[in-house]
Write a protein that holds these residues in place. Structure first.
Motif, PDB file in Angstrom:
ATOM      1  N   TRP A  97      14.893   4.436  -2.127  1.00  0.00           N
ATOM      2  CA  TRP A  97      14.814   5.599  -1.245  1.00  0.00           C
ATOM      3  C   TRP A  97      13.365   5.989  -0.947  1.00  0.00           C
ATOM      4  N   LEU A  98      12.430   5.458  -1.709  1.00  0.00           N
ATOM      5  CA  LEU A  98      11.020   5.807  -1.586  1.00  0.00           C
ATOM      6  C   LEU A  98      10.375   4.975  -0.470  1.00  0.00           C
ATOM      7  N   PRO A  99       9.779   5.622   0.536  1.00  0.00           N
ATOM      8  CA  PRO A  99       9.193   4.861   1.639  1.00  0.00           C
ATOM      9  C   PRO A  99       8.200   3.797   1.167  1.00  0.00           C
ATOM     10  N   GLY A 100       8.472   2.557   1.534  1.00  0.00           N
ATOM     11  CA  GLY A 100       7.586   1.445   1.228  1.00  0.00           C
ATOM     12  C   GLY A 100       7.714   0.871  -0.164  1.00  0.00           C
ATOM     13  N   ALA A 101       8.635   1.383  -1.002  1.00  0.00           N
ATOM     14  CA  ALA A 101       8.707   0.942  -2.390  1.00  0.00           C
ATOM     15  C   ALA A 101       9.520  -0.314  -2.606  1.00  0.00           C
ATOM     16  N   ALA A 102      10.439  -0.609  -1.728  1.00  0.00           N
ATOM     17  CA  ALA A 102      11.292  -1.773  -1.941  1.00  0.00           C
ATOM     18  C   ALA A 102      11.436  -2.531  -0.628  1.00  0.00           C
ATOM     19  N   PRO A 103      11.481  -3.863  -0.685  1.00  0.00           N
ATOM     20  CA  PRO A 103      11.591  -4.651   0.539  1.00  0.00           C
ATOM     21  C   PRO A 103      12.801  -4.273   1.383  1.00  0.00           C
ATOM     22  N   ASP A 104      13.901  -3.867   0.733  1.00  0.00           N
ATOM     23  CA  ASP A 104      15.099  -3.520   1.485  1.00  0.00           C
ATOM     24  C   ASP A 104      15.254  -2.007   1.652  1.00  0.00           C
ATOM     25  N   GLY A 105      14.236  -1.251   1.256  1.00  0.00           N
ATOM     26  CA  GLY A 105      14.317   0.200   1.316  1.00  0.00           C
ATOM     27  C   GLY A 105      13.762   0.764   2.608  1.00  0.00           C
ATOM     28  N   VAL A 106      13.434   2.030   2.570  1.00  0.00           N
ATOM     29  CA  VAL A 106      12.906   2.741   3.714  1.00  0.00           C
ATOM     30  C   VAL A 106      11.506   2.225   4.015  1.00  0.00           C
ATOM     31  N   PRO A 107      11.209   1.885   5.278  1.00  0.00           N
ATOM     32  CA  PRO A 107       9.853   1.396   5.568  1.00  0.00           C
ATOM     33  C   PRO A 107       8.807   2.492   5.359  1.00  0.00           C
ATOM     34  N   ALA A 108       7.618   2.083   4.958  1.00  0.00           N
ATOM     35  CA  ALA A 108       6.519   3.036   4.781  1.00  0.00           C
ATOM     36  C   ALA A 108       6.088   3.545   6.149  1.00  0.00           C
ATOM     37  N   PRO A 109       5.788   4.839   6.257  1.00  0.00           N
ATOM     38  CA  PRO A 109       5.310   5.373   7.529  1.00  0.00           C
ATOM     39  C   PRO A 109       3.990   4.709   7.913  1.00  0.00           C
ATOM     40  N   ALA A 110       3.883   4.270   9.144  1.00  0.00           N
ATOM     41  CA  ALA A 110       2.679   3.589   9.623  1.00  0.00           C
ATOM     42  C   ALA A 110       1.467   4.504   9.504  1.00  0.00           C
ATOM     43  N   GLY A 111       0.412   4.000   8.883  1.00  0.00           N
ATOM     44  CA  GLY A 111      -0.845   4.721   8.807  1.00  0.00           C
ATOM     45  C   GLY A 111      -0.894   5.856   7.798  1.00  0.00           C
ATOM     46  N   GLU A 112       0.138   6.013   6.969  1.00  0.00           N
ATOM     47  CA  GLU A 112       0.140   7.085   5.982  1.00  0.00           C
ATOM     48  C   GLU A 112       0.116   6.499   4.570  1.00  0.00           C
ATOM     49  N   ASP A 113      -0.981   6.729   3.858  1.00  0.00           N
ATOM     50  CA  ASP A 113      -1.002   6.298   2.450  1.00  0.00           C
ATOM     51  C   ASP A 113      -0.796   7.498   1.535  1.00  0.00           C
ATOM     52  N   HIS A 114      -0.692   8.687   2.097  1.00  0.00           N
ATOM     53  CA  HIS A 114      -0.392   9.918   1.370  1.00  0.00           C
ATOM     54  C   HIS A 114      -1.414  10.234   0.282  1.00  0.00           C
ATOM     55  N   GLY A 115      -2.636   9.766   0.471  1.00  0.00           N
ATOM     56  CA  GLY A 115      -3.707  10.073  -0.463  1.00  0.00           C
ATOM     57  C   GLY A 115      -3.782   9.162  -1.673  1.00  0.00           C
ATOM     58  N   PHE A 116      -2.948   8.127  -1.707  1.00  0.00           N
ATOM     59  CA  PHE A 116      -2.904   7.249  -2.874  1.00  0.00           C
ATOM     60  C   PHE A 116      -4.230   6.510  -3.075  1.00  0.00           C
ATOM     61  N   GLU A 117      -4.812   5.993  -2.004  1.00  0.00           N
ATOM     62  CA  GLU A 117      -6.077   5.258  -2.144  1.00  0.00           C
ATOM     63  C   GLU A 117      -7.187   6.163  -2.666  1.00  0.00           C
ATOM     64  N   ALA A 118      -7.269   7.395  -2.167  1.00  0.00           N
ATOM     65  CA  ALA A 118      -8.287   8.334  -2.649  1.00  0.00           C
ATOM     66  C   ALA A 118      -8.033   8.685  -4.115  1.00  0.00           C
ATOM     67  N   PHE A 119      -6.771   8.875  -4.475  1.00  0.00           N
ATOM     68  CA  PHE A 119      -6.425   9.163  -5.869  1.00  0.00           C
ATOM     69  C   PHE A 119      -6.840   7.994  -6.762  1.00  0.00           C
ATOM     70  N   MET A 120      -6.525   6.789  -6.337  1.00  0.00           N
ATOM     71  CA  MET A 120      -6.844   5.603  -7.128  1.00  0.00           C
ATOM     72  C   MET A 120      -8.352   5.386  -7.248  1.00  0.00           C
ATOM     73  N   ALA A 121      -9.121   5.858  -6.275  1.00  0.00           N
ATOM     74  CA  ALA A 121     -10.577   5.709  -6.348  1.00  0.00           C
ATOM     75  C   ALA A 121     -11.140   6.432  -7.570  1.00  0.00           C
ATOM     76  N   GLY A 122     -10.463   7.479  -8.034  1.00  0.00           N
ATOM     77  CA  GLY A 122     -10.892   8.207  -9.218  1.00  0.00           C
ATOM     78  C   GLY A 122     -10.138   7.803 -10.476  1.00  0.00           C
ATOM     79  N   THR A 123      -9.480   6.650 -10.424  1.00  0.00           N
ATOM     80  CA  THR A 123      -8.668   6.190 -11.550  1.00  0.00           C
ATOM     81  C   THR A 123      -9.271   4.940 -12.165  1.00  0.00           C
ATOM     82  N   GLU A 124      -9.483   4.963 -13.465  1.00  0.00           N
ATOM     83  CA  GLU A 124      -9.972   3.790 -14.191  1.00  0.00           C
ATOM     84  C   GLU A 124      -8.847   3.052 -14.903  1.00  0.00           C
ATOM     85  N   VAL A 125      -7.890   3.819 -15.440  1.00  0.00           N
ATOM     86  CA  VAL A 125      -6.802   3.249 -16.231  1.00  0.00           C
ATOM     87  C   VAL A 125      -5.488   3.868 -15.782  1.00  0.00           C
ATOM     88  N   ILE A 126      -4.446   3.062 -15.736  1.00  0.00           N
ATOM     89  CA  ILE A 126      -3.092   3.525 -15.434  1.00  0.00           C
ATOM     90  C   ILE A 126      -2.260   3.395 -16.700  1.00  0.00           C
TER      91      ILE A 126
END
Length: 188
Positions: A25-54
């Motif tokens: 049900w999560l946009p872009g999370a599964a090949p057969d799921g809801v497609p990710a909205p074009a051009g929207e990363d929802h801030g994930f890349e900026a969040f990850m820029a401040g992340t060293e460890v997951i």
């Protein structure tokens, strides 16, 4: 200073996964799921820029380990589990993924001793364990406009109230709405 942060999506009714753990049900999370909205990363890349460890739990790792492209490339990922071993990690990910037995307080102390800055904590049970331990300092929660009716909740039982200061809200053209919170200092 080590900061433990959450970046997670929920359904409108507060679930992070279906009862069986699927994220279709999560946009872009599964090949057969809801497609990710074009051009929207929802801030994930900026969040990850401040992340060293997951840090994520066994169930979340099981749900994401086959994602391609690998969304955590170039960062160390610790799977919090007492049952998995390094042999359970796909060979292609072994250079970046390590299994850690926990508990969260021990892992947090190790990361602080290593001088790690930003730590992304992911997965329902893992987020709940870090919250119960008083370790989460920031929450970014994105609501997806879908009602699942049942599933795995983001939050669970706590020993007492945990207050947060709202840092901002962002609405996306796709209908997703994201809230940012910082843990309120004790005594405020």
């Amino acid at each position: 200073m080590t900061t433990f942060r959450v970046f997670i999506a929920t359904s409108l009714d507060g679930f992070i996964a279906r009862p069986d753990g699927r994220l279709d049900w999560l946009p872009g999370a599964a090949p057969d799921g809801v497609p990710a909205p074009a051009g929207e990363d929802h801030g994930f890349e900026a969040f990850m820029a401040g992340t060293e460890v997951i840090v994520m739990g066994r169930a979340t790792f099981g749900a994401v380990r086959d994602f391609r492209p690998w969304p955590y490339a170039g960062r160390r990922l610790l799977v919090l589990s007492r049952t998995l071993t390094g042999a359970d990690v796909p060979e292609a990910l072994r250079a970046e993924v390590t299994v850690h037995p926990g508990p969260p307080e021990v892992l947090a102390a190790e990361l602080r001793a290593q001088g790690v800055g930003g730590v992304y904590v992911d997965g329902g049970q893992t987020v709940q364990a870090f919250l119960r331990a008083g370790l989460i300092g920031e929450l970014v929660v994105t609501r997806v406009p879908v009602l699942l009716g049942q599933g795995r909740p983001l939050f669970g039982a706590l020993a007492g109230d945990v207050w947060w200061d709202h840092q901002g809200t962002r609405a996306f053209p796709s209908g997703l709405v994201q809230d940012r919170y910082r843990r309120r200092p004790a005594g405020r």
